[in-house]
Scaffold this active site. Structure first.
Site, PDB file in Angstrom:
ATOM      1  N   GLU A 759       0.890  -1.175   0.000  1.00 19.27           N
ATOM      2  CA  GLU A 759       0.000   0.000   0.000  1.00 19.27           C
ATOM      3  C   GLU A 759       0.914   1.206   0.000  1.00 19.27           C
ATOM      4  OE1 GLU A 759      -3.134   1.434  -0.647  1.00 19.27           O
ATOM      5  OE2 GLU A 759      -3.592  -0.511   0.257  1.00 19.27           O
ATOM      6  N   CYS A 793      -1.879   8.568   3.618  1.00 16.34           N
ATOM      7  CA  CYS A 793      -1.803   8.330   2.176  1.00 16.34           C
ATOM      8  C   CYS A 793      -3.116   8.732   1.515  1.00 16.34           C
ATOM      9  CB  CYS A 793      -1.433   6.886   1.879  1.00 16.34           C
ATOM     10  SG  CYS A 793      -2.460   5.721   2.733  1.00 16.34           S
TER      11      CYS A 793
END
Ligand SMILES: Cc1cc2nc3c(=O)[nH]c(=O)nc-3n(C[C@H](O)[C@H](O)[C@H](O)COP(=O)(O)OP(=O)(O)OC[C@H]3O[C@@H](n4cnc5c(N)ncnc54)[C@H](O)[C@@H]3O)c2cc1C
Length: 1003
Positions: A759, A793
């Site tokens: 990720e 993020c």
């Protein structure tokens, strides 16, 4: 039930109905456009939704083209058959003929809706307001004036709200001397007892930073602007009532009422009231508390009792947050509560001046008869109604009670629309007394029935509640851990205590934990408080390559046993871990506040997400753990099942220090793998917390090995280790790509193709369409971009704004960003804190330089003190080729970009290497459809912020350079940690074939 009183109430109600027979509130008058449209809305739920949404967006449609487009999008096409002719015709004509016809039609629809809004508003300017008030007084009605205003985004807006009050009060002051008192009252008082000037005010609009988590700061902030308004009111001999808004503001409102009432400056002035809402289950307790306060202080108070205007909102929010529903859920429960509360208030008429606000004839009759029964003098209570509503009721009330005050909103139509939507909802709700009386023609007997009797009747005919839904394995269905509710005083008090406890343990040494053994190494790394780097949270032992070898061996040794454990048993460990985390949620959150600088709510949400991962993956493993039959041919058994892979490296980031670490580890472990866990050096104390939870939950030694260490020393070694079968990573793109490259290369002794789940970053955009609700858009962009200092993020780092709304949006964003507080995250008043460390601080500072070079700085703010503060930067003039439009910063820097059309905005949003999250604020159904199809990100959020994905509800993860693997917290995630196997058995023995259930066989 007092039968005699009950009989009087019903008789009074009948008389009331009799006195207004044949009349209807204007909103239900089908002779007019509004009445016709309301009639349709009540008959057709879909149309009602479209209409109310259209009303909501209307003030933003400033050009005839925008108006035409929205009319078409809202009222033509599918379901148009159910739209009243007056709108359908207009909508179709606007599309068919374009040009002049469209403009005329749009104008007509706009003016009808504005007319409807004006029906609830006494004027758009102070001058108009005063004129209307004069007229109302002439008709015998007292007033309370309210300045329309909902969300206040900035301190400038809060100032403007205060000034709006001062302006209208000044205008009223000029007029007041010419008003004679109502009801033949002597001197300056209406009815001989009530000030002629009366003001109602929404406290939250007086301070842009009001939030339950910072109760004290919010009260001080609100009072700083409320006091001047109250002072001006008192100077005119007027009264002030503090409105009650959504539940989150209730406790602060009650507290600030008490403070204002006891303020030495105003102590001797009795005309201050507060609103209580009967629909809240807690109100009986709040009333008792207010009565005790008034008695203890020896001060008279005023209470306006309403049923409550936010019923739908409170129920939906509670459902979404996982909170108990705070309001009564059956209408007669609220009605009955109103009767109990009003009786209690009337019993205390010596210290409480009662303002009964309701349009319900049963409720009003109950107040009248109870007051009479208790011999309450007329000058101790009055009735109130909303301007523009229930005209026959207010007229009837005036005739019978004499003392009627109308709640009179004034102000611009833009904030007025939110008010209008609330009133429309109130009028058209199935449960509404007005609708039932004046539109549905409900029998008077039922309308006047004692609510307790209604309740008994209704509950006897409803089905008993069904038992909670159960998922596989006998577990209850997965539900997210509730979001923190900082209106709860205990939770607010628990945080400072937990922070003190964390601080008391500062400087402790944290060992590695390998194969269940604590191991101390000579190499230590200090983990520090980003708000004060001199504070060492912990000295953390660092693993070198030797310790990594040891940890992988321990994982390998534990693997056979753990793999053999039944999926249910592995899941049970996760559920136990979830229990432990739940128990310690505040302590675990406090550690994050001090180790990585998360705000209280953000830290709590992180721990809650960790709990969710544990609960969700436990259930997922039970689901996937049962072998699945494939095909259904007789004579053949095909069984598909999943097996773990072996030792898995989990490499976790610091920004969601518990949630992500726990999610990746829990998935690996519950699938039957053993983990070598490398937390971030910046969040190793939190990582150790995860290790402790797993140990206490009974995870066998060696299944989870805690190995903090320097990436430069042991990172590659761990990834390249021949016995590692898989790497679960969350972090930067550079490190993620390096891991993939290393993992792809086979090393001697390696028996497994390594899988990488990574990720990585994002360059996430929010598009602001030209019809976006700016209250929502500004606050959501602010939260998405600067929550936890933009170090997510999923954070918003680009906001792409449609040209027509660009100036308005950026001006409000700038003001809002200038109003938030910056400082240590442990102080809940602060919206933004320091970034995680000096390295990150330097990176952000570097990008701030780039921002200065590439665009025009709109906002640049820096926290003071020795913490690792990086500037909050908002820069505009950014175009897609700029570095600020392409590179992930992972900090509080927001690029503002301008787009000519919605399609261009989508192209701009897609024009990066990343595809993680994205957002759109729009009220155009067509543009929202376009966004769903063309805005290609892993998680697209519409009309809300773009961070904070919830396990199961919003499985999280992106594509392109944002990551590889399927979504965390989603149904495919666990599969990545396992290998599927199929066993096929031929069950035919010499022609004899047992036929199994499910076989494709003859009847
Ligand atoms: C002068 C004045 C001032 C006001 N100030 C405020 C204020 O400060 N804050 C505020 O919140 N409201 C305020 N209101 C609005 C007020 O809450 C609504 O107008 C009121 O709830 C309508 O109640 P009613 O008795 O007129 O109508 P009714 O039709 O008898 O009651 C409708 C009310 O019942 C409740 N209800 C509806 N469905 C359910 C259900 N399924 N279960 C339980 N309860 C249900 C809701 O509260 C709904 O508004 C004010 C109203 C007036 C007249």
């Amino acid at each position: 039930m007092d039968q005699a009183l009950e009989a009087k109430i019903v008789a009074r109600g009948k008389q009331f109905f009799q006195s207004i027979r044949g009349e209807a509130p204007s909103i239900f008058n089908k002779g007019f456009w509004t009445g016709k449209v309301m009639d349709w809305a009540m008959k057709n739920e879909d149309f009602k939704v479209q209409l109310f949404r259209f009303v909501d967006v209307l003030p933003y449609l400033t050009t005839s083209d925008a108006l035409r487009r929205h009319i078409e999008e809202y009222f033509t096409g599918q379901g148009a058959a159910d739209i009243p002719a007056v709108l359908k015709w207009g909508a179709e004509k606007s599309g068919m003929f374009g040009g002049l016809a469209a403009a005329v039609m749009g104008k007509a629809i706009r003016s009808n809706i504005e007319g409807m809004a004006k029906g609830f508003i006494i004027g758009q300017t102070a001058k108009e307001a005063v004129k209307s008030i004069k007229k109302l007084r002439k008709d015998g009605f007292a007033f309370t004036v309210d300045l329309l205003g909902e969300a206040t985004m900035s301190e400038a807006e809060a100032d403007a709200y205060r000034d709006g009050y001062l302006e209208v009060l000044a205008a009223i002051a000029k007029e007041q001397p010419s008003w004679t008192a109502l009801g033949g009252g002597k001197g300056d008082l209406d009815w001989g007892s009530a000030p002629r000037v009366n003001v109602s005010i929404k406290p939250s609009a007086l301070f842009s930073q009001a939030k339950p988590v910072d109760m004290e700061g919010s009260i001080t902030g609100i009072l700083s602007r409320l006091v001047p308004v109250y002072r001006a009111t008192r100077a005119m001999g007027g009264a002030l009532c503090i409105d009650m808004e959504a539940l989150k503001y209730k406790d602060m409102t009650l507290e600030l009422f008490k403070r204002l009432r006891t303020d030495p400056e105003f102590r001797d002035y009795p005309h201050l009231s507060v609103v209580l809402q009967a629909y809240l289950k807690d109100t009986e307790h709040d009333l008792a508390d207010l009565l005790a306060f008034a008695k203890a202080e020896g001060l008279p108070i005023g209470i306006r009792l309403v049923k409550g205007a936010y019923w739908d909102f409170e129920t939906v929010v509670a459902k979404q947050m996982g909170w108990e529903i705070p309001v009564w859920t059956k209408k007669p429960e609220t009605d009955a509560a109103y009767e109990r509360l009003s009786t209690e208030i009337l019993r205390h008429a010596d210290i409480v001046y009662f303002q009964a606000a309701s349009h319900n004839i049963r409720t009003i009759s109950h107040v009248m008869e109870t007051a009479a029964a208790l011999c309450v003098p007329g000058n101790r209570y009055e009735f109130q109604a909303l301007f523009g509503m229930a005209e026959p009721v207010r007229k009837g009330l005036l005739a019978v009670a004499g003392r009627v005050r109308l709640y009179c909103p004034y102000g611009e139509l833009l904030p007025g629309m939110a008010y209008l939507v609330r009133r429309l909802l109130e009028n058209t709700a199935n449960e509404s007394f007005l609708r039932q009386s004046f539109a549905d023609g409900q029998a008077e007997e039922l309308l006047l029935e004692n609510p307790l009797a209604t309740l008994a009747r209704e509950t006897s005919t409803t089905c008993p509640p069904s038992s909670p839904p159960v998922s596989k394995g006998g577990l209850t269905r997965f539900a997210n851990h509730p979001m923190p509710d900082f209106t709860v005083a205990d939770l607010r008090a628990a945080f400072p205590r937990a922070l003190a406890e964390v601080r008391a343990a500062f400087g402790r040494t944290i060992p590695l934990v390998i194969g269940g053994q604590e191991i101390l190494t000579a190499d230590r790394l200090a983990s520090v408080n980003p708000a004060d780097p001199d504070e060492v949270v912990a000295q953390v032992c660092q693993a070198g390559t030797a310790e990594i070898d040891q940890a992988v061996s321990a994982a390998k040794a534990a693997f056979e046993g753990w793999r053999a454990a039944a999926p249910q048993d592995r899941a049970a460990v996760l559920l136990k871990a979830a229990d432990i985390a739940r128990e310690r949620i505040v302590a675990l959150s406090a550690l994050q506040v001090l180790e990585v600088g998360k705000q209280w709510d953000q830290a709590y949400a992180d721990v809650a997400e960790a709990i969710d991962f544990l609960e969700y993956y436990a259930r997922e493993m039970i689901r996937l753990g049962a072998p699945r039959r494939m095909g259904n041919q007789p004579g053949e058994q095909n069984r598909l099942f999943y097996e773990p892979k072996g030792p898995v490296a989990v490499i976790a980031p610091w920004n969601f220090p518990l949630a992500i670490a726990c999610g990746m580890s829990a998935a690996a472990v519950v699938a039957g793998n053993c983990v070598v866990f490398k937390p971030s050096g910046l969040a190793s104390a939190v990582g150790f917390g995860l290790c402790e939870i797993f140990r206490q939950a009974g995870l066998p030694d060696g299944v989870f090995n805690y190995c903090p260490g320097r990436g430069s020393v042991m990172g590659d070694h761990l990834v390249e280790h021949p016995d590692i079968t898989m790497i679960a990573f969350t972090g930067s793109m550079d490190v993620g790509l390096r891991i993939m490259e290393k993992a792809a290369r086979v090393v001697p002794g390696q028996a497994y193709c390594k899988r990488v789940v990574a990720e990585m970053g994002g360059k996430n955009a929010i598009i602001i369409d030209d019809d976006a609700d700016l209250d929502e858009a500004v606050s959501s962009v602010l939260y998405s971009a600067f929550g936890f200092q933009g170090q997510k993020c999923s954070a918003c780092s680009r906001v792409i704004v449609l040209e027509p709304i660009y100036e308005k949006f950026t001006a409000r964003l700038k003001e809002a960003a200038g109003s938030v507080k910056i400082g240590p995250s442990e102080d809940p008043a602060n919206f933004m804190g320091p970034v995680v460390d000096a390295g990150q601080q330097k990176t952000v500072a570097h990008y701030a330089d780039i921002a200065r070079a590439e665009g025009r700085i709109l906002v640049e703010r820096l926290g003071a003190g020795k913490g690792c503060y990086a500037p909050m930067v908002i820069v505009d003039g950014i175009t897609p080729e700029h570095r600020l439009a392409q590179e992930e910063v992972f900090g509080p820097i927001l690029a503002v970009m301008k787009a000519k059309t919605f399609d261009t905005a989508i192209d701009m949003a897609n024009a990066t290497r990343f595809a993680l999250t994205g957002g759109v604020f729009s009220r155009s159904p067509k543009n929202l459809e376009t966004a769903k199809k063309r805005f290609r990100v892993g998680n697209l959020y519409i009309n809300r912020n773009i961070t904070g994905a919830l396990v199961e509800r919003q499985p999280f993860g992106g594509a392109k350079m944002s990551g590889v693997g399927s979504k965390a917290g989603g149904p495919d995630y666990l599969l990545q940690f396992m290998d599927p196997r199929v066993v096929t058995e031929n069950t035919i023995r010499r022609g004899f074939t047992p036929i199994e259930e499910g076989d494709d066989w003859f009847e």
